[in-house]
Design an enzyme around this catalytic site. Structure first.
Site, PDB file in Angstrom:
ATOM      1  N   TYR A   1       0.634  -1.395  -0.012  1.00  9.18           N
ATOM      2  CA  TYR A   1      -0.321  -0.078  -0.189  1.00  9.18           C
ATOM      3  C   TYR A   1       0.597   1.443   0.660  1.00  9.18           C
ATOM      4  O   TYR A   1       1.927   1.367  -0.386  1.00  9.18           O
ATOM      5  CB  TYR A   1      -1.108  -0.309   1.600  1.00  9.18           C
ATOM      6  CG  TYR A   1      -0.374   0.700   2.427  1.00  9.18           C
ATOM      7  CD1 TYR A   1       0.553  -0.364   2.959  1.00  9.18           C
ATOM      8  CD2 TYR A   1      -0.733   1.249   3.115  1.00  9.18           C
ATOM      9  CE1 TYR A   1       0.962  -0.150   4.437  1.00  9.18           C
ATOM     10  CE2 TYR A   1       0.160   1.991   4.422  1.00  9.18           C
ATOM     11  CZ  TYR A   1       0.956   1.093   4.963  1.00  9.18           C
ATOM     12  OH  TYR A   1       1.274   1.278   5.696  1.00  9.18           O
TER      13      TYR A   1
ATOM     14  N   ARG B   1       8.165   4.571  -4.497  1.00 13.62           N
ATOM     15  CA  ARG B   1       8.087   2.919  -3.536  1.00 13.62           C
ATOM     16  C   ARG B   1       7.295   2.298  -3.799  1.00 13.62           C
ATOM     17  O   ARG B   1       7.608   0.426  -3.656  1.00 13.62           O
ATOM     18  CB  ARG B   1       8.495   3.904  -2.250  1.00 13.62           C
ATOM     19  CG  ARG B   1       8.220   2.515  -0.636  1.00 13.62           C
ATOM     20  CD  ARG B   1       8.626   3.339   0.193  1.00 13.62           C
ATOM     21  NE  ARG B   1       7.099   4.175   0.896  1.00 13.62           N
ATOM     22  CZ  ARG B   1       6.705   4.775   1.045  1.00 13.62           C
ATOM     23  NH1 ARG B   1       7.310   5.210   2.596  1.00 13.62           N
ATOM     24  NH2 ARG B   1       5.439   5.304   1.945  1.00 13.62           N
TER      25      ARG B   1
ATOM     26  N   ARG C   1      -7.334 -21.135  -2.487  1.00 11.23           N
ATOM     27  CA  ARG C   1      -6.848 -20.128  -1.336  1.00 11.23           C
ATOM     28  C   ARG C   1      -5.259 -21.762  -1.342  1.00 11.23           C
ATOM     29  O   ARG C   1      -5.373 -22.829  -1.038  1.00 11.23           O
ATOM     30  CB  ARG C   1      -7.272 -20.886   0.187  1.00 11.23           C
ATOM     31  CG  ARG C   1      -6.134 -20.356   1.280  1.00 11.23           C
ATOM     32  CD  ARG C   1      -6.571 -19.876   2.060  1.00 11.23           C
ATOM     33  NE  ARG C   1      -5.576 -20.238   3.488  1.00 11.23           N
ATOM     34  CZ  ARG C   1      -4.635 -20.825   4.083  1.00 11.23           C
ATOM     35  NH1 ARG C   1      -5.215 -22.040   3.882  1.00 11.23           N
ATOM     36  NH2 ARG C   1      -4.009 -20.295   5.268  1.00 11.23           N
TER      37      ARG C   1
ATOM     38  N   LYS D   1       6.726  -2.089   1.950  1.00 15.26           N
ATOM     39  CA  LYS D   1       5.220  -1.079   2.303  1.00 15.26           C
ATOM     40  C   LYS D   1       4.217  -2.623   2.653  1.00 15.26           C
ATOM     41  O   LYS D   1       2.876  -2.405   1.668  1.00 15.26           O
ATOM     42  CB  LYS D   1       5.290   0.056   2.257  1.00 15.26           C
ATOM     43  CG  LYS D   1       4.422   0.600   2.762  1.00 15.26           C
ATOM     44  CD  LYS D   1       4.179   2.035   2.141  1.00 15.26           C
ATOM     45  CE  LYS D   1       2.875   2.897   3.475  1.00 15.26           C
ATOM     46  NZ  LYS D   1       3.013   2.899   4.647  1.00 15.26           N
TER      47      LYS D   1
ATOM     48  N   GLU E   1      12.253   1.992  14.258  1.00 21.12           N
ATOM     49  CA  GLU E   1      11.033   3.132  13.453  1.00 21.12           C
ATOM     50  C   GLU E   1       9.368   3.234  14.807  1.00 21.12           C
ATOM     51  O   GLU E   1       9.981   1.726  15.193  1.00 21.12           O
ATOM     52  CB  GLU E   1      10.810   3.178  12.181  1.00 21.12           C
ATOM     53  CG  GLU E   1       9.842   1.554  12.105  1.00 21.12           C
ATOM     54  CD  GLU E   1      10.125   1.199  10.649  1.00 21.12           C
ATOM     55  OE1 GLU E   1       9.647   2.090   9.540  1.00 21.12           O
ATOM     56  OE2 GLU E   1       9.932   0.028   9.710  1.00 21.12           O
TER      57      GLU E   1
ATOM     58  N   LEU F   1      10.288   0.602   7.178  1.00 20.60           N
ATOM     59  CA  LEU F   1      10.954   1.820   5.716  1.00 20.60           C
ATOM     60  C   LEU F   1      11.337   3.321   5.719  1.00 20.60           C
ATOM     61  O   LEU F   1      11.316   3.317   5.975  1.00 20.60           O
ATOM     62  CB  LEU F   1       9.361   1.656   6.206  1.00 20.60           C
ATOM     63  CG  LEU F   1       8.388   2.498   4.775  1.00 20.60           C
ATOM     64  CD1 LEU F   1       8.489   1.194   3.939  1.00 20.60           C
ATOM     65  CD2 LEU F   1       6.930   2.730   5.251  1.00 20.60           C
TER      66      LEU F   1
HETATM   67  N1  PMP Z   1       7.205   3.901   8.783  1.00 24.90           N
HETATM   68  C1  PMP Z   1       6.133   2.484   9.209  1.00 24.90           C
HETATM   69  C2  PMP Z   1       6.462   1.451   9.693  1.00 24.90           C
HETATM   70  C3  PMP Z   1       5.548   3.207   8.358  1.00 24.90           C
HETATM   71  O1  PMP Z   1       4.300   2.496   8.247  1.00 24.90           O
HETATM   72  C4  PMP Z   1       5.329   4.866   7.895  1.00 24.90           C
HETATM   73  C5  PMP Z   1       4.108   5.068   7.082  1.00 24.90           C
HETATM   74  N2  PMP Z   1       3.686   4.219   6.872  1.00 24.90           N
HETATM   75  C6  PMP Z   1       6.563   5.027   7.790  1.00 24.90           C
HETATM   76  C7  PMP Z   1       7.564   4.575   8.041  1.00 24.90           C
HETATM   77  C8  PMP Z   1       7.078   6.834   7.485  1.00 24.90           C
HETATM   78  O2  PMP Z   1       6.744   6.254   6.179  1.00 24.90           O
HETATM   79  P1  PMP Z   1       6.269   7.457   4.765  1.00 24.90           P
HETATM   80  O3  PMP Z   1       6.865   8.339   5.802  1.00 24.90           O
HETATM   81  O4  PMP Z   1       6.197   7.323   4.050  1.00 24.90           O
HETATM   82  O5  PMP Z   1       4.714   7.965   4.940  1.00 24.90           O
END
Ligand code: PMP
Length: 285
Positions: A32, A51, A100, A149, A181, A205
């Site tokens: 996503y 991305r 499935r 993601k 994070e 991410l």
């Molecule tokens: N880390 C994680 C685990 C996230 O889910 C997100 C947001 N989706 C981010 C960092 C930040 O990414 P972005 O700045 O691209 O929204």
């Protein structure tokens, strides 16, 4: 009622349908993106699409439409739903195989599913940005490809619930003693004029907001150090903050109940938020 996009069609939200055999539903086999909207325009669309292509390619999933088509779909939904400020959520899954099965279906036989919807939200005027947020630390037990993601968001959801239970707003995840994070954002600390954040790898991410904010910080003569840091170091820092597409830059004022700095949003985080909003407005398409 909101209009959503499902596989080539714009339909009222209540009429939107995806198969129960969809691998996104059965196996979290999907990726996503969330792109924020300011003044009815898309912020960093290019970064989000790049991305997305990377997430798809890492999972051997075909891109369902072209970049131009994606832009057109984003813009049309923003317009149909009159979004001035908020965002666009996009999800691609490996589609609905006839049964499935753990093995991936043949992409020539099973097309991917593409869904987009919008949401209206105050992003600029945010109480959390004015007050700062409190975070707790939790162990990072996610899988090893956090750079993709995917929609496997159960543990981040659990992290948010643990934070809520503890009277906090969010959780920072810790692996081998170092912060990876936030549950849905990248994590930073500030010491003097230096901004410290974990370097890019498969462990986190690669935030689109992170890339922009680090670039703006350097342009504003702030020093950026990409390295690991611990919760203890963060608790002793002058400031802490998070970034994501929908929160922009948000100050963190407490970590595991230890106050950061003066316990109020710090000047570096506040300044970076201002710059980010200003520059994003200018560059939005
Ligand atoms: N880390 C994680 C685990 C996230 O889910 C997100 C947001 N989706 C981010 C960092 C930040 O990414 P972005 O700045 O691209 O929204």
């Amino acid at each position: 009622m909101n209009t959503v996009y499902v596989n080539g069609e714009y339909v009222p939200q209540s009429d939107a349908r995806v198969s129960v055999y969809d691998r996104g539903f059965l196996m979290a086999d999907g990726v996503y993106e969330v792109t924020s909207v300011l003044d009815g325009k898309l912020v960093d669309f290019d970064g989000h699409v790049k991305r997305l292509w990377r997430s798809l390619s890492e999972l051997d999933m075909a891109a369902p439409v072209t970049e131009d088509e994606l832009l057109e779909i984003h813009r049309r939904l923003v317009e149909l739903n009159n979004i001035e400020e908020g965002g666009v959520y996009l999800q691609v899954t490996r589609g609905a195989a006839p049964e499935r099965d753990f093995a991936f279906p043949n992409p020539d036989e099973v097309p991917s599913t593409l869904v987009l919807f919008t949401f209206a939200k105050n992003l600029v005027g945010s109480p959390a940005a004015d007050k700062g947020i409190k975070v707790i630390s939790i162990e990072d037990i996610r899988w090893g490809r956090r750079d993709i993601k995917t929609v496997q968001l159960l543990y981040p959801s659990m992290g948010k619930m643990l934070a809520k239970k503890a009277g906090a707003d969010d959780a920072w995840m810790v692996e081998d003693g170092f912060v990876t994070e936030g549950t849905s954002n990248n994590a930073y600390i500030v010491k003097g004029n230096k901004i410290i954040t974990r370097g890019l790898s498969n462990d986190i991410l690669h935030g689109i907001t992170r890339a922009a904010v680090l670039r703006f910080a350097q342009e504003a003569q702030m020093e950026v150090e990409e390295r690991n840091f611990t919760i203890e170091e963060a608790q002793q820092a002058d400031e802490a903050f998070i970034t994501s597409a929908t929160t922009f830059v948000q100050p963190v004022v407490a970590i595991d109940e230890a106050q950061i700095g003066d316990g109020v949003p710090g000047k570096v985080a506040r300044r970076l938020r201002e710059i980010y909003i200003e520059e994003s407005r200018k560059a939005a398409i």
